[in-house]
Design a protein around this motif. Structure first.
Motif, PDB file in Angstrom:
ATOM      1  N   ARG A 178     -16.612  -8.090   4.635  1.00 38.42           N
ATOM      2  CA  ARG A 178     -16.549  -6.838   3.875  1.00 38.42           C
ATOM      3  C   ARG A 178     -17.944  -6.284   3.601  1.00 38.42           C
ATOM      4  NH1 ARG A 178     -17.065  -4.007  -0.409  1.00 38.42           N
ATOM      5  NH2 ARG A 178     -15.340  -2.961  -1.481  1.00 38.42           N
ATOM      6  N   ARG A 190     -12.187  -1.341   4.065  1.00 41.75           N
ATOM      7  CA  ARG A 190     -12.731  -2.079   2.912  1.00 41.75           C
ATOM      8  C   ARG A 190     -11.655  -2.238   1.835  1.00 41.75           C
ATOM      9  NH1 ARG A 190     -17.890   1.057   2.576  1.00 41.75           N
ATOM     10  NH2 ARG A 190     -16.772   2.248   1.001  1.00 41.75           N
ATOM     11  N   ASN A 191     -10.942  -1.160   1.529  1.00 42.28           N
ATOM     12  CA  ASN A 191      -9.873  -1.258   0.522  1.00 42.28           C
ATOM     13  C   ASN A 191      -8.818  -2.276   0.938  1.00 42.28           C
ATOM     14  OD1 ASN A 191     -11.178   0.814  -0.723  1.00 42.28           O
ATOM     15  ND2 ASN A 191      -9.676   2.396  -0.189  1.00 42.28           N
ATOM     16  N   SER A 192      -8.473  -2.266   2.215  1.00 42.56           N
ATOM     17  CA  SER A 192      -7.418  -3.187   2.661  1.00 42.56           C
ATOM     18  C   SER A 192      -7.903  -4.639   2.580  1.00 42.56           C
ATOM     19  CB  SER A 192      -6.938  -2.823   4.072  1.00 42.56           C
ATOM     20  OG  SER A 192      -7.904  -3.178   5.040  1.00 42.56           O
ATOM     21  N   SER A 241     -14.054   2.883   4.996  1.00 39.84           N
ATOM     22  CA  SER A 241     -13.662   2.976   3.595  1.00 39.84           C
ATOM     23  C   SER A 241     -12.238   2.427   3.381  1.00 39.84           C
ATOM     24  CB  SER A 241     -13.801   4.430   3.153  1.00 39.84           C
ATOM     25  OG  SER A 241     -13.108   4.636   1.980  1.00 39.84           O
ATOM     26  N   PHE A 242     -11.277   2.887   4.203  1.00 41.17           N
ATOM     27  CA  PHE A 242      -9.915   2.352   4.056  1.00 41.17           C
ATOM     28  C   PHE A 242      -9.844   0.877   4.446  1.00 41.17           C
ATOM     29  CE2 PHE A 242      -8.486   6.925   4.549  1.00 41.17           C
ATOM     30  CZ  PHE A 242      -7.999   7.036   3.255  1.00 41.17           C
ATOM     31  N   ASP A 289     -10.090  -5.712   0.384  1.00 45.47           N
ATOM     32  CA  ASP A 289     -10.044  -6.034  -1.048  1.00 45.47           C
ATOM     33  C   ASP A 289      -8.630  -6.418  -1.487  1.00 45.47           C
ATOM     34  OD1 ASP A 289     -12.725  -5.551  -1.289  1.00 45.47           O
ATOM     35  OD2 ASP A 289     -12.501  -3.489  -2.021  1.00 45.47           O
ATOM     36  N   ASP A 290      -7.649  -5.636  -1.034  1.00 48.02           N
ATOM     37  CA  ASP A 290      -6.258  -5.944  -1.384  1.00 48.02           C
ATOM     38  C   ASP A 290      -5.859  -7.322  -0.867  1.00 48.02           C
ATOM     39  OD1 ASP A 290      -6.131  -3.430  -2.445  1.00 48.02           O
ATOM     40  OD2 ASP A 290      -4.784  -2.595  -0.917  1.00 48.02           O
ATOM     41  N   ASN A 334       0.863  -1.181   0.000  1.00 50.02           N
ATOM     42  CA  ASN A 334       0.000   0.000   0.000  1.00 50.02           C
ATOM     43  C   ASN A 334       0.906   1.241   0.000  1.00 50.02           C
ATOM     44  OD1 ASN A 334      -1.396   2.158   2.125  1.00 50.02           O
ATOM     45  ND2 ASN A 334      -2.751   1.374   0.556  1.00 50.02           N
ATOM     46  N   GLU A 386      -5.462   5.593   6.620  1.00 54.62           N
ATOM     47  CA  GLU A 386      -5.122   4.571   5.620  1.00 54.62           C
ATOM     48  C   GLU A 386      -4.010   3.658   6.165  1.00 54.62           C
ATOM     49  OE1 GLU A 386      -4.627   5.961   1.625  1.00 54.62           O
ATOM     50  OE2 GLU A 386      -4.296   3.915   0.852  1.00 54.62           O
TER      51      GLU A 386
END
Lengths: 297, 297
Positions: free
Chosen positions: A265, B251-253, B248-249, B255-256, A206, B183
């Protein structure tokens, strides 16, 4: 319990530590080690881990029947090559310290079809980040679990003997069939190692995290990340060998984990949805599962 | 550095430990605590954490200007409700101990638009499985990182003062803007907690693993699972609050992480494919990332 001649075939951390334990518990036992490298041979002699040490190419195929107990502590792949060469008669007891069981047990069962034998597969669960005979310690197996997996046609006497042997070394034992062993270990050991390793990579990849981390000389992380990353990237040779032997169950466990992550999620899916109750249930379930698995209740 | 009157608004483990640290470092400081429950009030008085303790409903809205320093150590949601009521003048310095920064900093910036103020958001990174003032210890913050996030229009003097304050308490400090903070923390702290929790559930929900685990009285796991599950299911109230603020962050993590797991799974995809070289590269990358993040090189 009598033990006078032991062959430890492959002597790294685990074989070397077992040698030290045997020397402590069975003072009459003469230990012979077989290793691949000159460096290991030197270390074993310097640390006095075995009475005799041979390089694999010096010894060729060992005279198995010269020993009361033969311990295979090489990677599973090389154990699989030796099993078809083992004698079909005699009283030598064979064990291995392999981390996966299905391929070993299949090989033993193919070799000894309808023949009573003395091969008991064992898995002492005592990892360490360290490798090699230089890291050997006498108490590696004390108060650790050793899983016993008797293949078909193994004699009950051998199983009893091997159980008693490990208990004398200081381990506690349980029996598991080879499939249950490999499936259980996929979830309790192999998947956790994959997850730790990938978690570190996700963080390191990241860009914002990377920038902040590289901008200071002290760690930004707390104890959570430290614990979660301890086993990341450790001992690649050993893990590649384990994944290869156990890839089907490991794949299933990864699929289950992806499913669980995807469901979680969804609980934080969009700006308006945040399912606090369901998150709480996931957390409560984890506490219950943790108590069951770690026996911490 | 002068500190005579401190208000700690919310006194659990973190506020209570800060009170103990302040008493050790600033002997002149008189500490007032505001808490929600009679039980906390009693504990604080018994443990002598503060000189005065009020219940929230006894005190109503505090007279903020009576204090040199006000510390908010309640969940972020309740801090967000207080910020719009803070005075727009005076010399009181405000800090919070919130684990997420974006929502707090936005609220501060909305409240103090174009007005110089003394609110510096801080995040001392020192988790613990324990909660409540009864768990307070004086050295909780010693040698820990405290992240400082100054909102727009905060005075430089306040930032310097707050930095010096935390360093006197024993922490080391770094600055981070609110987005980078949230983040980075998603990847280094929030995702690891989710992963630990779900990992335990994945293992507990596998029928074979469950059966084996329930069949014996000792744990089947080794040190890997123990470390990977330590933080699982801990402190649901705190984590639900953090996830809500930072979804939000997070969720992104997630997904990654799912992407990384899916790619790894492909390396063991079918019976014929097993990409040893690529697995080795994943492992090597993790070692490098681990060194960068944990500063263990």
């Amino acid at each position: 319990m009598n033990l006078t001649r032991v062959l430890i075939y492959g002597m790294g951390l685990m074989g070397g530590s077992l040698a030290l334990s045997i020397r402590g518990k069975f003072s009459d036992a003469e230990i012979t080690a077989v290793v691949r490298s000159e460096k290991s041979k030197k270390t074993i002699l310097t640390k006095n881990l075995a009475h005799k040490v041979f390089l694999q190419n010096e010894m060729g195929s060992p005279e198995w029947s010269n020993y009361d107990l033969v311990v295979f502590s090489t990677p599973v792949e090389s154990i699989l090559k030796i099993i078809p060469t083992l004698p079909k008669s005699g009283n030598t007891i064979f064990i291995d310290l392999g981390s996966t069981k299905e391929t070993i047990v299949s090989a033993v069962e193919s070799h000894y079809t309808n023949v009573t034998h003395h091969y008991i597969s064992t898995h002492p669960m005592c990892g360490s980040e360290q490798v090699g005979p230089e890291a050997a310690v006498p108490d590696l197996y004390v108060d650790k679990l050793c899983i016993l997996t008797p293949p078909k046609f193994s004699s009950n006497l051998s199983l009893d003997w091997v159980r008693e042997f490990w208990e004398k070394i200081g381990s506690w034992t349980m029996e598991m069939d080879s499939k249950s062993h490999d499936e259980t270990l996929a979830y309790l050991s192999h998947l956790p190692h994959v997850v730790s390793t990938l978690l570190v990579n996700v963080a390191g990849e990241n860009p914002v995290t990377k920038k902040e981390v590289m901008g200071i000389s002290k760690p930004i992380t707390g104890g959570g990340f430290r614990d979660m990353s301890r086993i990341a990237g450790s001992n690649p040779d050993m893990w590649i060998s384990i994944f290869k032997e156990n890839k089907s169950f490991l794949r299933n466990s990864i699929d289950d984990f992806i499913k669980e992550l995807s469901e979680f999620r969804e609980l934080l899916a969009s700006d308006d949805s945040f399912d606090e109750d369901k998150i709480r249930k996931v957390w409560e379930l984890a506490l219950a599962n943790k108590e069951d698995i770690r026996k911490t209740k």
